[in-house]
Design a protein around this motif. Structure first.
Motif, PDB file in Angstrom:
ATOM      1  N   GLN A   5       0.839  -1.203   0.000  1.00  0.00           N
ATOM      2  CA  GLN A   5       0.000   0.000   0.000  1.00  0.00           C
ATOM      3  C   GLN A   5       0.875   1.255   0.000  1.00  0.00           C
ATOM      4  OE1 GLN A   5      -2.049  -1.172   3.654  1.00  0.00           O
ATOM      5  NE2 GLN A   5      -4.003  -0.991   2.560  1.00  0.00           N
ATOM      6  N   SER A   6       1.929   1.234   0.796  1.00  0.00           N
ATOM      7  CA  SER A   6       2.849   2.380   0.849  1.00  0.00           C
ATOM      8  C   SER A   6       3.468   2.619  -0.517  1.00  0.00           C
ATOM      9  CB  SER A   6       3.960   2.146   1.877  1.00  0.00           C
ATOM     10  OG  SER A   6       3.441   2.135   3.170  1.00  0.00           O
ATOM     11  N   GLU A   7       3.915   1.550  -1.152  1.00  0.00           N
ATOM     12  CA  GLU A   7       4.543   1.677  -2.469  1.00  0.00           C
ATOM     13  C   GLU A   7       3.560   2.243  -3.494  1.00  0.00           C
ATOM     14  OE1 GLU A   7       6.745  -1.035  -5.880  1.00  0.00           O
ATOM     15  OE2 GLU A   7       6.427  -1.897  -3.893  1.00  0.00           O
ATOM     16  N   GLU A   8       2.328   1.753  -3.463  1.00  0.00           N
ATOM     17  CA  GLU A   8       1.307   2.249  -4.402  1.00  0.00           C
ATOM     18  C   GLU A   8       1.022   3.736  -4.166  1.00  0.00           C
ATOM     19  OE1 GLU A   8      -3.369   1.466  -5.619  1.00  0.00           O
ATOM     20  OE2 GLU A   8      -2.346   0.013  -4.337  1.00  0.00           O
ATOM     21  N   LEU A   9       0.888   4.126  -2.904  1.00  0.00           N
ATOM     22  CA  LEU A   9       0.626   5.524  -2.597  1.00  0.00           C
ATOM     23  C   LEU A   9       1.814   6.394  -3.005  1.00  0.00           C
ATOM     24  CD1 LEU A   9      -1.107   7.771  -1.383  1.00  0.00           C
ATOM     25  CD2 LEU A   9      -0.111   7.213   0.847  1.00  0.00           C
ATOM     26  N   LEU A  10       3.023   5.971  -2.688  1.00  0.00           N
ATOM     27  CA  LEU A  10       4.212   6.749  -3.058  1.00  0.00           C
ATOM     28  C   LEU A  10       4.307   6.915  -4.572  1.00  0.00           C
ATOM     29  CD1 LEU A  10       6.770   5.359  -0.484  1.00  0.00           C
ATOM     30  CD2 LEU A  10       5.945   7.719  -0.622  1.00  0.00           C
ATOM     31  N   ASN A  11       3.951   5.879  -5.326  1.00  0.00           N
ATOM     32  CA  ASN A  11       3.952   5.987  -6.788  1.00  0.00           C
ATOM     33  C   ASN A  11       2.915   6.999  -7.270  1.00  0.00           C
ATOM     34  OD1 ASN A  11       6.033   4.140  -7.118  1.00  0.00           O
ATOM     35  ND2 ASN A  11       4.652   2.397  -7.387  1.00  0.00           N
ATOM     36  N   THR A  12       1.747   6.991  -6.650  1.00  0.00           N
ATOM     37  CA  THR A  12       0.687   7.950  -6.998  1.00  0.00           C
ATOM     38  C   THR A  12       1.150   9.372  -6.687  1.00  0.00           C
ATOM     39  OG1 THR A  12      -1.057   6.328  -6.595  1.00  0.00           O
ATOM     40  CG2 THR A  12      -1.696   8.652  -6.485  1.00  0.00           C
ATOM     41  N   LYS A  34      10.038  11.978  -0.592  1.00  0.00           N
ATOM     42  CA  LYS A  34       9.841  10.536  -0.414  1.00  0.00           C
ATOM     43  C   LYS A  34      10.562  10.040   0.838  1.00  0.00           C
ATOM     44  CE  LYS A  34      10.496   6.043  -2.575  1.00  0.00           C
ATOM     45  NZ  LYS A  34      11.228   5.274  -3.561  1.00  0.00           N
ATOM     46  N   ALA A  35      11.792  10.476   1.041  1.00  0.00           N
ATOM     47  CA  ALA A  35      12.548  10.051   2.225  1.00  0.00           C
ATOM     48  C   ALA A  35      11.836  10.482   3.505  1.00  0.00           C
ATOM     49  CB  ALA A  35      13.968  10.625   2.180  1.00  0.00           C
ATOM     50  N   ARG A  36      11.304  11.679   3.518  1.00  0.00           N
ATOM     51  CA  ARG A  36      10.578  12.171   4.699  1.00  0.00           C
ATOM     52  C   ARG A  36       9.327  11.340   4.930  1.00  0.00           C
ATOM     53  NH1 ARG A  36      10.314  17.287   6.996  1.00  0.00           N
ATOM     54  NH2 ARG A  36      12.524  17.277   6.496  1.00  0.00           N
ATOM     55  N   LEU A  37       8.605  11.029   3.859  1.00  0.00           N
ATOM     56  CA  LEU A  37       7.392  10.218   3.980  1.00  0.00           C
ATOM     57  C   LEU A  37       7.705   8.814   4.487  1.00  0.00           C
ATOM     58  CD1 LEU A  37       5.514  11.290   0.733  1.00  0.00           C
ATOM     59  CD2 LEU A  37       4.882  11.852   3.090  1.00  0.00           C
ATOM     60  N   GLU A  38       8.751   8.206   3.960  1.00  0.00           N
ATOM     61  CA  GLU A  38       9.122   6.854   4.383  1.00  0.00           C
ATOM     62  C   GLU A  38       9.547   6.824   5.851  1.00  0.00           C
ATOM     63  OE1 GLU A  38      10.479   4.855   0.158  1.00  0.00           O
ATOM     64  OE2 GLU A  38      11.983   5.983   1.305  1.00  0.00           O
ATOM     65  N   ALA A  39      10.078   7.940   6.345  1.00  0.00           N
ATOM     66  CA  ALA A  39      10.487   8.021   7.752  1.00  0.00           C
ATOM     67  C   ALA A  39       9.303   8.301   8.681  1.00  0.00           C
ATOM     68  CB  ALA A  39      11.548   9.105   7.921  1.00  0.00           C
ATOM     69  N   LYS A  91       2.206   9.496   8.761  1.00  0.00           N
ATOM     70  CA  LYS A  91       1.818  10.553   7.814  1.00  0.00           C
ATOM     71  C   LYS A  91       1.397   9.942   6.480  1.00  0.00           C
ATOM     72  CE  LYS A  91       3.017  13.982  10.580  1.00  0.00           C
ATOM     73  NZ  LYS A  91       2.276  15.159  10.951  1.00  0.00           N
ATOM     74  N   LEU A  92       2.046   8.835   6.111  1.00  0.00           N
ATOM     75  CA  LEU A  92       1.616   8.134   4.892  1.00  0.00           C
ATOM     76  C   LEU A  92       0.183   7.639   5.050  1.00  0.00           C
ATOM     77  CD1 LEU A  92       4.535   5.913   3.508  1.00  0.00           C
ATOM     78  CD2 LEU A  92       3.245   7.677   2.309  1.00  0.00           C
ATOM     79  N   TRP A  93      -0.148   7.174   6.255  1.00  0.00           N
ATOM     80  CA  TRP A  93      -1.516   6.722   6.545  1.00  0.00           C
ATOM     81  C   TRP A  93      -2.505   7.865   6.304  1.00  0.00           C
ATOM     82  CZ3 TRP A  93      -3.880   2.183   8.003  1.00  0.00           C
ATOM     83  CH2 TRP A  93      -5.190   2.305   8.486  1.00  0.00           C
ATOM     84  N   VAL A  94      -2.154   9.051   6.809  1.00  0.00           N
ATOM     85  CA  VAL A  94      -3.019  10.222   6.659  1.00  0.00           C
ATOM     86  C   VAL A  94      -3.152  10.592   5.179  1.00  0.00           C
ATOM     87  CG1 VAL A  94      -3.323  12.669   7.237  1.00  0.00           C
ATOM     88  CG2 VAL A  94      -2.490  11.071   8.970  1.00  0.00           C
ATOM     89  N   LEU A  95      -2.035  10.611   4.459  1.00  0.00           N
ATOM     90  CA  LEU A  95      -2.087  10.926   3.032  1.00  0.00           C
ATOM     91  C   LEU A  95      -2.933   9.911   2.262  1.00  0.00           C
ATOM     92  CD1 LEU A  95       1.576  12.088   2.471  1.00  0.00           C
ATOM     93  CD2 LEU A  95      -0.488  13.469   2.098  1.00  0.00           C
ATOM     94  N   ASP A  96      -2.874   8.654   2.677  1.00  0.00           N
ATOM     95  CA  ASP A  96      -3.705   7.645   2.043  1.00  0.00           C
ATOM     96  C   ASP A  96      -5.182   7.947   2.279  1.00  0.00           C
ATOM     97  OD1 ASP A  96      -3.803   5.003   0.583  1.00  0.00           O
ATOM     98  OD2 ASP A  96      -4.871   4.429   2.421  1.00  0.00           O
ATOM     99  N   ASP A  97      -5.511   8.377   3.488  1.00  0.00           N
ATOM    100  CA  ASP A  97      -6.893   8.766   3.794  1.00  0.00           C
ATOM    101  C   ASP A  97      -7.309   9.963   2.944  1.00  0.00           C
ATOM    102  OD1 ASP A  97      -9.136   8.023   5.214  1.00  0.00           O
ATOM    103  OD2 ASP A  97      -8.511   8.933   7.103  1.00  0.00           O
ATOM    104  N   MET A  98      -6.420  10.928   2.790  1.00  0.00           N
ATOM    105  CA  MET A  98      -6.712  12.086   1.933  1.00  0.00           C
ATOM    106  C   MET A  98      -6.954  11.621   0.498  1.00  0.00           C
ATOM    107  SD  MET A  98      -3.884  14.796   3.437  1.00  0.00           S
ATOM    108  CE  MET A  98      -4.377  16.270   2.512  1.00  0.00           C
ATOM    109  N   GLU A  99      -6.145  10.680   0.045  1.00  0.00           N
ATOM    110  CA  GLU A  99      -6.264  10.160  -1.320  1.00  0.00           C
ATOM    111  C   GLU A  99      -7.568   9.386  -1.511  1.00  0.00           C
ATOM    112  OE1 GLU A  99      -5.186   9.667  -5.221  1.00  0.00           O
ATOM    113  OE2 GLU A  99      -4.017  10.809  -3.779  1.00  0.00           O
TER     114      GLU A  99
END
Length: 186
Positions: free
Chosen positions: A10-17, A38-43, A47-55
């Motif tokens: 899921q993280s990889e798919e969101l990062l690609n988007t 990307k490095a900040r997001l992976e750390a 926050k990736l969870w939140v961005l996924d919710d936004m998406e």
């Protein structure tokens, strides 16, 4: 794995988007590099969870700036219209509770808090509009000063006639074409 952490796929798919959107709209973040974002997001998997919710609610989040003081990247919902999964909401919980009948499913401030984002301010909204044309058919609730909210009102914005407008309405009102846009700092 914590409750608010995406699976690796899921993280990889969101990062690609997010990367594709970042590269498509370079005017939104001049001078910023995807590799650093990307490095900040992976750390920060939360926050990736939140961005996924936004998406998933239709916000199409994108980087719109970098705060030199806090060293944070700033994401806004950049969907052409107010996010589909966040419409037909009254302004806040107090307004939701005040409705005797025909209550909406939720309020903008409740949903934003549950997602982990902030409603855009009028200033944020106007800055967003310098990056493109948003809300040509919809409108978005924005943060409302306490003195207005205390009197029962709430503020929203849209873009019509090539101009950004700020309006007021009763906080308990809700419309199918009004949602909210959020921001996230990473």
């Amino acid at each position: 794995m914590s409750k608010k952490e995406l699976l690796p796929a899921q993280s990889e798919e969101l990062l690609n988007t997010l990367k594709a959107r970042f590269e498509k709209h370079m005017n939104r973040h001049k001078g910023l590099e995807w590799a650093k974002v990307k490095a900040r997001l992976e750390a920060n998997p939360g926050k990736l969870w939140v961005l996924d919710d936004m998406e998933t609610t239709g916000g199409e989040p994108d980087v719109v700036g970098f705060d030199d003081n806090t060293k944070e990247y700033i994401f806004y919902d950049c969907s052409a219209e107010s996010p589909k999964g966040r419409r037909s909401l009254c302004f806040d919980h107090e307004a939701l509770e005040s409705r005797k009948e025909h209550k909406p499913a939720d309020s903008a401030t409740n949903m934003a808090a549950n997602m982990g984002i902030e409603l855009l301010t009028e200033e944020n909204y106007r800055m967003l509009q310098t990056l493109g044309e948003f809300d040509l058919k919809t409108s978005s609730w924005v943060q409302t000063p306490p003195e207005i909210r205390k009197l029962g009102g709430a503020l929203f914005c849209d873009r019509r006639f090539n101009h950004v407008f700020l309006y007021h309405n009763g906080a308990e009102s809700y419309y199918g074409a009004r949602g909210f846009r959020g921001s996230l700092r990473v």
